[in-house]
Enzyme design. Structure first.
Site, PDB file in Angstrom:
ATOM      1  N   ASP A 150     -20.569 111.197  92.567  1.00 50.17           N
ATOM      2  CA  ASP A 150     -21.303 110.022  92.908  1.00 50.17           C
ATOM      3  C   ASP A 150     -20.636 108.970  93.474  1.00 50.17           C
ATOM      4  O   ASP A 150     -20.996 107.662  93.389  1.00 50.17           O
ATOM      5  CB  ASP A 150     -22.360 109.731  91.812  1.00 50.17           C
ATOM      6  CG  ASP A 150     -22.994 110.987  91.310  1.00 50.17           C
ATOM      7  OD1 ASP A 150     -23.515 111.806  92.028  1.00 50.17           O
ATOM      8  OD2 ASP A 150     -23.007 111.108  90.306  1.00 50.17           O
TER       9      ASP A 150
ATOM     10  N   HIS B 271     -26.088 113.817  98.105  1.00 46.43           N
ATOM     11  CA  HIS B 271     -25.378 112.451  98.899  1.00 46.43           C
ATOM     12  C   HIS B 271     -26.523 111.526  99.565  1.00 46.43           C
ATOM     13  O   HIS B 271     -27.360 112.079 100.191  1.00 46.43           O
ATOM     14  CB  HIS B 271     -24.686 113.118 100.282  1.00 46.43           C
ATOM     15  CG  HIS B 271     -23.446 113.786  99.823  1.00 46.43           C
ATOM     16  ND1 HIS B 271     -22.697 114.895 100.552  1.00 46.43           N
ATOM     17  CD2 HIS B 271     -22.644 113.862  98.451  1.00 46.43           C
ATOM     18  CE1 HIS B 271     -21.666 115.046  99.691  1.00 46.43           C
ATOM     19  NE2 HIS B 271     -21.690 114.667  98.727  1.00 46.43           N
TER      20      HIS B 271
HETATM   21  P1  IMP Z   1     -24.221 121.626  87.258  1.00 46.94           P
HETATM   22  O1  IMP Z   1     -23.468 121.576  88.421  1.00 46.94           O
HETATM   23  O2  IMP Z   1     -25.477 121.333  87.429  1.00 46.94           O
HETATM   24  O3  IMP Z   1     -23.860 123.008  86.608  1.00 46.94           O
HETATM   25  O4  IMP Z   1     -23.743 120.478  86.054  1.00 46.94           O
HETATM   26  C1  IMP Z   1     -22.320 120.643  85.536  1.00 46.94           C
HETATM   27  C2  IMP Z   1     -22.078 119.226  85.405  1.00 46.94           C
HETATM   28  O5  IMP Z   1     -21.769 118.292  86.502  1.00 46.94           O
HETATM   29  C3  IMP Z   1     -22.993 118.125  84.692  1.00 46.94           C
HETATM   30  O6  IMP Z   1     -22.570 117.176  84.002  1.00 46.94           O
HETATM   31  C4  IMP Z   1     -23.592 117.433  85.999  1.00 46.94           C
HETATM   32  O7  IMP Z   1     -23.997 116.154  85.671  1.00 46.94           O
HETATM   33  C5  IMP Z   1     -22.040 117.346  86.779  1.00 46.94           C
HETATM   34  N1  IMP Z   1     -22.442 117.405  88.186  1.00 46.94           N
HETATM   35  C6  IMP Z   1     -22.762 118.288  89.127  1.00 46.94           C
HETATM   36  N2  IMP Z   1     -22.688 117.731  90.295  1.00 46.94           N
HETATM   37  C7  IMP Z   1     -22.835 116.511  90.254  1.00 46.94           C
HETATM   38  C8  IMP Z   1     -22.746 115.656  91.167  1.00 46.94           C
HETATM   39  O8  IMP Z   1     -22.786 115.859  92.447  1.00 46.94           O
HETATM   40  N3  IMP Z   1     -22.516 114.150  90.766  1.00 46.94           N
HETATM   41  C9  IMP Z   1     -22.381 113.851  89.630  1.00 46.94           C
HETATM   42  N4  IMP Z   1     -22.288 114.736  88.576  1.00 46.94           N
HETATM   43  C10 IMP Z   1     -22.496 116.344  89.085  1.00 46.94           C
END
Ligand code: IMP
Length: 438
Positions: A20, A48
């Site tokens: 982010d 995004h």
């Molecule tokens: P997952 O990718 O849904 O398995 O989440 C794993 C970890 O990555 C969690 O803490 C999510 O909040 C974080 N996460 C995954 N994608 C993003 C992103 O695009 N921005 C911020 N955090 C992310």
């Protein structure tokens, strides 16, 4: 003599924190100098969000470059694709007049996120606040199935009835049993209904599907410039992030070769994107997190709520120990500092430049191991803030002196020049040195 493809004019945009950072805005800015925008990792967990002419667009799977005319956008093999979400994104863009046709290419090798992946993700996470705080988009289970091989479905499998039926019949009974064992209360998997739904989805996606490996190599040989749009961010990289509080792909630049089929040095320029402060969503250690009024103020001023899940983001001061490590792992050649305007009005601004370890010693080396990181205490440098609003400033030298000092400290500590400073969400609120490529 064959001089081979020229990657020197290609660029990677990569997040240097926990996601982010504002990568979407930088990709949008750079898209005009590139011909092809490539997503190489992650899935609909990424979000995004960009503002063009006052209109806000939120994209999850389609590269942000789709908003620039005459660009080819590629969803490469390293992405895990929820095809239903992809179609709704395509429909949403088209309904707002954005062209999505032959300018979007989808890898036949990309893995498909199936409904049971999201259900497994939810079961493994348990109640809100449990697990590692995933986005519950099925990303981890989908990448796990890719590694399992026998449990995976790829985009090309959606295009052939017999093939898809064979995959579903092999996988569904095992997944059904697993979900029940995990306590899922979702209805049993109806293989026949899924077959028809996903064949329909495949039919709609067929015009976009291609072998993106050859496509990308052909485009580079034809002199096209590539822009790699990283999703998630370096500190969430499955190998080099704060494991296990990471996502399941290689979201540093190290993921680009595997996620595209291009060779290692395929981006001549690597722009590391960082916020002027720090945020994190989900669980995991966050040394500079602020639970008090400063964190609250950053969250409200920075509108720090997730694009994908709407969750409030954890907020804190800039952690340059973490950024320096991420810039090293991803090989950032320049930096973009985003959301600097959010810090206007603080009397003092704190920046972590070292960590204190439990034994009393200090280090400037980031320990990506989450257990060690949870035990460090940040050592801060405190800088005077600035009170002037900076949203309308267009040149770095015109920023208030204390804002310039802040940027200088970042450059000095990370050892990498800042070429982009963002002071607001709009394309125009971006400071780039006069006459220089950002
Ligand atoms: P997952 O990718 O849904 O398995 O989440 C794993 C970890 O990555 C969690 O803490 C999510 O909040 C974080 N996460 C995954 N994608 C993003 C992103 O695009 N921005 C911020 N955090 C992310």
């Amino acid at each position: 003599m064959n001089h081979g493809p020229d990657f020197t004019r290609s660029t990677a945009v990569i997040g240097l924190q926990w996601g982010d950072e504002g990568k979407g805005k930088v990709v949008d800015l750079l898209a005009r100098d590139h011909d092809v925008i490539v997503r190489y990792n992650g899935g609909a967990n990424a979000g995004h969000s960009i503002v063009i002419g006052g209109e806000r667009y939120a994209l999850h799977l389609i590269p942000v470059g789709i908003l620039s005319a005459d660009r080819t956008c590629v969803i490469a093999n390293g992405v895990v694709v929820d095809p239903v979400k992809l179609l709704s994104e395509i429909d949403g863009l088209r309904s707002r007049g954005v062209e999505v046709g032959s300018n979007l290419r989808l890898s036949d090798r990309a893995h498909v996120v199936m409904p049971w992946h999201a259900e497994m993700d939810a079961c493994l996470e348990g109640s809100e606040g449990g697990g590692i705080g995933t986005t519950r988009r099925g990303i981890g289970p989908a990448y796990a199935d890719k590694a399992y091989r026998s449990m995976a479905i790829r985009v090309q499998d959606l295009l052939e009835r017999d093939r898809l039926r064979e995959r579903l019949e092999a996988i569904a009974p095992i997944r059904g049993a697993q979900l029940r064992a995990l306590g899922s209360t979702a209805p049993d998997i109806d293989t026949g209904a899924l077959l028809e739904t996903f064949l329909g989805v495949g039919e709609r996606l067929r015009p976009f599907v291609t072998d993106t490996v050859w496509l990308l190599h052909d485009l580079v040989r034809a002199g096209r410039r590539l822009l790699f749009e990283g999703a998630n961010a370096t500190l969430l990289d499955v190998d080099h992030g704060t494991y296990p509080f990471v996502t399941s792909s290689h979201c540093s630049t190290l993921g680009i070769p595997a996620g595209t089929g291009l060779p290692g040095a395929c981006a001549g320029r690597i722009i590391g994107i960082m916020k002027a402060y720090a945020t994190r969503v989900g669980g995991g250690p966050f040394p500079t997190e602020e639970h008090g009024p400063d964190g609250h103020r950053i969250r409200e001023r920075g509108r720090e709520y997730g694009t994908t899940t709407g969750r409030p983001r954890r907020c804190g001061w800039l952690d340059l120990v973490a950024v320096r490590y991420a810039a090293m792992i991803s090989g950032a050649t320049t930096l973009a500092v985003m959301l600097l305007d959010v810090l206007s009005g603080f009397d003092e601004i704190r920046v972590a430049t070292r960590y204190r370890l439990p034994d009393g010693s200090s280090t400037d080396r980031f320990p990506p191991d989450a257990r060690t990181l949870a035990r460090v205490t940040p050592i801060y440098e405190t800088l005077p803030g600035w009170s002037e609003p900076i949203e309308s400033i267009t040149d770095r030298p015109r920023l208030p002196e204390n804002a310039r000092r802040y940027l200088d400290l970042i450059e000095r500590t990370v050892g990498t020049p800042i070429t982009i400073v963002s002071v607001g969400p709009d394309r125009r609120q971006t400071l780039v040195p006069a006459g220089a490529a950002p």
